[in-house]
Design a protein around this motif. Structure first.
Motif, PDB file in Angstrom:
ATOM      1  N   GLN A   1       0.837  -1.198   0.000  1.00 43.19           N
ATOM      2  CA  GLN A   1       0.000   0.000   0.000  1.00 43.19           C
ATOM      3  C   GLN A   1       0.878   1.256   0.000  1.00 43.19           C
ATOM      4  O   GLN A   1       2.045   1.213   0.334  1.00 43.19           O
ATOM      5  CB  GLN A   1      -0.920   0.052   1.229  1.00 43.19           C
ATOM      6  CG  GLN A   1      -1.826  -1.150   1.405  1.00 43.19           C
ATOM      7  CD  GLN A   1      -1.145  -2.253   2.165  1.00 43.19           C
ATOM      8  OE1 GLN A   1      -0.418  -2.012   3.114  1.00 43.19           O
ATOM      9  NE2 GLN A   1      -1.392  -3.493   1.752  1.00 43.19           N
ATOM     10  N   GLU A   2       0.234   2.355  -0.340  1.00 44.80           N
ATOM     11  CA  GLU A   2       0.855   3.679  -0.379  1.00 44.80           C
ATOM     12  C   GLU A   2       2.092   3.681  -1.278  1.00 44.80           C
ATOM     13  O   GLU A   2       3.180   4.068  -0.884  1.00 44.80           O
ATOM     14  CB  GLU A   2       1.185   4.175   1.035  1.00 44.80           C
ATOM     15  CG  GLU A   2       1.086   5.677   1.153  1.00 44.80           C
ATOM     16  CD  GLU A   2       1.133   6.199   2.588  1.00 44.80           C
ATOM     17  OE1 GLU A   2       1.217   7.434   2.713  1.00 44.80           O
ATOM     18  OE2 GLU A   2       1.084   5.404   3.543  1.00 44.80           O
ATOM     19  N   LEU A   3       1.873   3.259  -2.515  1.00 41.66           N
ATOM     20  CA  LEU A   3       2.961   3.225  -3.486  1.00 41.66           C
ATOM     21  C   LEU A   3       3.502   4.619  -3.780  1.00 41.66           C
ATOM     22  O   LEU A   3       4.690   4.798  -4.056  1.00 41.66           O
ATOM     23  CB  LEU A   3       2.478   2.594  -4.794  1.00 41.66           C
ATOM     24  CG  LEU A   3       1.877   1.179  -4.715  1.00 41.66           C
ATOM     25  CD1 LEU A   3       1.428   0.739  -6.108  1.00 41.66           C
ATOM     26  CD2 LEU A   3       2.856   0.191  -4.118  1.00 41.66           C
ATOM     27  N   LYS A   4       2.612   5.596  -3.815  1.00 37.98           N
ATOM     28  CA  LYS A   4       2.979   6.993  -4.090  1.00 37.98           C
ATOM     29  C   LYS A   4       3.710   7.138  -5.420  1.00 37.98           C
ATOM     30  O   LYS A   4       4.704   7.872  -5.535  1.00 37.98           O
ATOM     31  CB  LYS A   4       3.826   7.568  -2.947  1.00 37.98           C
ATOM     32  CG  LYS A   4       3.068   7.749  -1.653  1.00 37.98           C
ATOM     33  CD  LYS A   4       3.946   8.401  -0.584  1.00 37.98           C
ATOM     34  CE  LYS A   4       3.180   8.684   0.686  1.00 37.98           C
ATOM     35  NZ  LYS A   4       4.007   9.298   1.737  1.00 37.98           N
ATOM     36  N   THR A   5       3.213   6.456  -6.424  1.00 40.03           N
ATOM     37  CA  THR A   5       3.795   6.583  -7.752  1.00 40.03           C
ATOM     38  C   THR A   5       2.724   6.276  -8.784  1.00 40.03           C
ATOM     39  O   THR A   5       1.773   5.537  -8.517  1.00 40.03           O
ATOM     40  CB  THR A   5       4.991   5.624  -7.926  1.00 40.03           C
ATOM     41  OG1 THR A   5       5.643   5.895  -9.162  1.00 40.03           O
ATOM     42  CG2 THR A   5       4.564   4.169  -7.919  1.00 40.03           C
ATOM     43  N   SER A   6       2.885   6.834  -9.958  1.00 43.28           N
ATOM     44  CA  SER A   6       1.945   6.529 -11.039  1.00 43.28           C
ATOM     45  C   SER A   6       2.126   5.083 -11.475  1.00 43.28           C
ATOM     46  O   SER A   6       3.159   4.448 -11.209  1.00 43.28           O
ATOM     47  CB  SER A   6       2.179   7.466 -12.220  1.00 43.28           C
ATOM     48  OG  SER A   6       3.419   7.180 -12.837  1.00 43.28           O
ATOM     49  N   SER A   7       1.146   4.568 -12.182  1.00 38.47           N
ATOM     50  CA  SER A   7       1.253   3.199 -12.691  1.00 38.47           C
ATOM     51  C   SER A   7       2.453   3.046 -13.618  1.00 38.47           C
ATOM     52  O   SER A   7       3.116   1.999 -13.645  1.00 38.47           O
ATOM     53  CB  SER A   7      -0.033   2.808 -13.423  1.00 38.47           C
ATOM     54  OG  SER A   7      -1.106   2.677 -12.510  1.00 38.47           O
ATOM     55  N   ALA A   8       2.775   4.102 -14.356  1.00 36.07           N
ATOM     56  CA  ALA A   8       3.863   4.030 -15.334  1.00 36.07           C
ATOM     57  C   ALA A   8       5.235   3.930 -14.687  1.00 36.07           C
ATOM     58  O   ALA A   8       6.183   3.434 -15.302  1.00 36.07           O
ATOM     59  CB  ALA A   8       3.814   5.245 -16.257  1.00 36.07           C
TER      60      ALA A   8
END
Length: 265
Positions: free
Chosen positions: A33-40
């Motif tokens: 959780q809380e990746l803090k990044t776009s999918s790309a």
């Protein structure tokens, strides 16, 4: 098999921490959780080199969830929590991996309260309860793992001392009542089940030496439907991960499940 949940608090900034833990702990399935990044910009290549397939739902600077599976690609079942077509926040993803249906969730924090963020938290919780009811009693094992942003009780097993958190959304009666209604569907809180009364914190704030004083909270939970609960073997928290260099403010929580019984023909 081993299933873990880990609020990484910025996957690109802490990818080395993640890879080191994957190498040491060797979980079969991981909910992030809380990746803090776009999918790309999700660090797929590094994760694949570590031996994991991944599906993810990113969101620039905020939120974001992912499911990793060792030596296989998780089979995506659902992306996004149903019930509100206007909700675009990346907080829920669901997949089948290693014979288990796994839901990875990042429930809204809800602060400050009162206000729209707390209202959103409670509304999201209601949608989760409605959706969870659809597979709580399935014959196959289901695990809902993630950062629930709820401290279930004021007991020492869940919080070092509630006094400083009384106004926080994590401890509010409405948040706790929603969590209890979710459990009432038949879900088992794996860590609470196996470690009653024992401090099993998963979060330590960066401020006021919370980590050094073990002033923690238990807000990351692995909920098991009855089919999964029958196979529960062990559970725990890899708290040493919180003490690494430049850590997340969370530590991974995990369970192990016994192998499924083979039925004779």
């Amino acid at each position: 098999m081993k299933i873990a949940t880990f609020n990484i608090n910025g996957v690109n900034g802490r990818v080395r921490n993640l890879l080191a833990w994957l190498d040491a702990a060797r979980p079969d399935v991981v909910c992030l959780q809380e990746l803090k990044t776009s999918s790309a910009t999700f660090p797929l290549a590094a994760i694949e080199r570590a031996g994991y397939g991944a599906i993810w739902s990113g969101e620039k600077s905020y939120n974001g969830v992912a499911i990793l599976a060792r030596d296989q690609l998780p089979l995506e079942v659902r992306r996004g929590l149903p019930g509100d077509k206007k909700d675009t926040q990346s907080r829920y993803i669901e997949a089948a991996a290693h014979g288990v249906l796994v839901a990875c969730l990042y429930l809204p924090n809800g602060n400050p309260r009162p206000g729209p963020k707390f209202d959103y938290k409670l509304a999201w919780f209601e949608r989760l309860i409605a959706h969870a009811a659809s597979f709580a009693t399935r014959a196959e094992p289901v695990v809902m793992a993630g950062d629930y942003n709820v401290v279930p009780t004021d007991g020492v097993a869940d919080i070092y001392n509630p006094r400083s958190w009384l106004k926080d959304a994590l401890l509010q009666p409405e948040s706790r009542e929603a969590f209890r209604r979710l459990l009432a569907q038949g879900w088992i809180d794996a860590i609470a089940e196996q470690h009653p009364g024992e401090p099993m914190y998963t979060f330590w704030d960066y401020f006021r030496q919370h980590w050094q004083r073990n002033a923690g909270l238990r807000i990351d939970h692995l909920l098991l439907n009855p089919a999964a609960a029958k196979r529960l073997k062990a559970s725990g928290v890899d708290r040493d991960v919180r003490g690494a260099a430049k850590p997340s403010d969370h530590a991974p929580a995990w369970i192990t499940l016994k192998a499924a019984r083979r039925t004779s023909r």
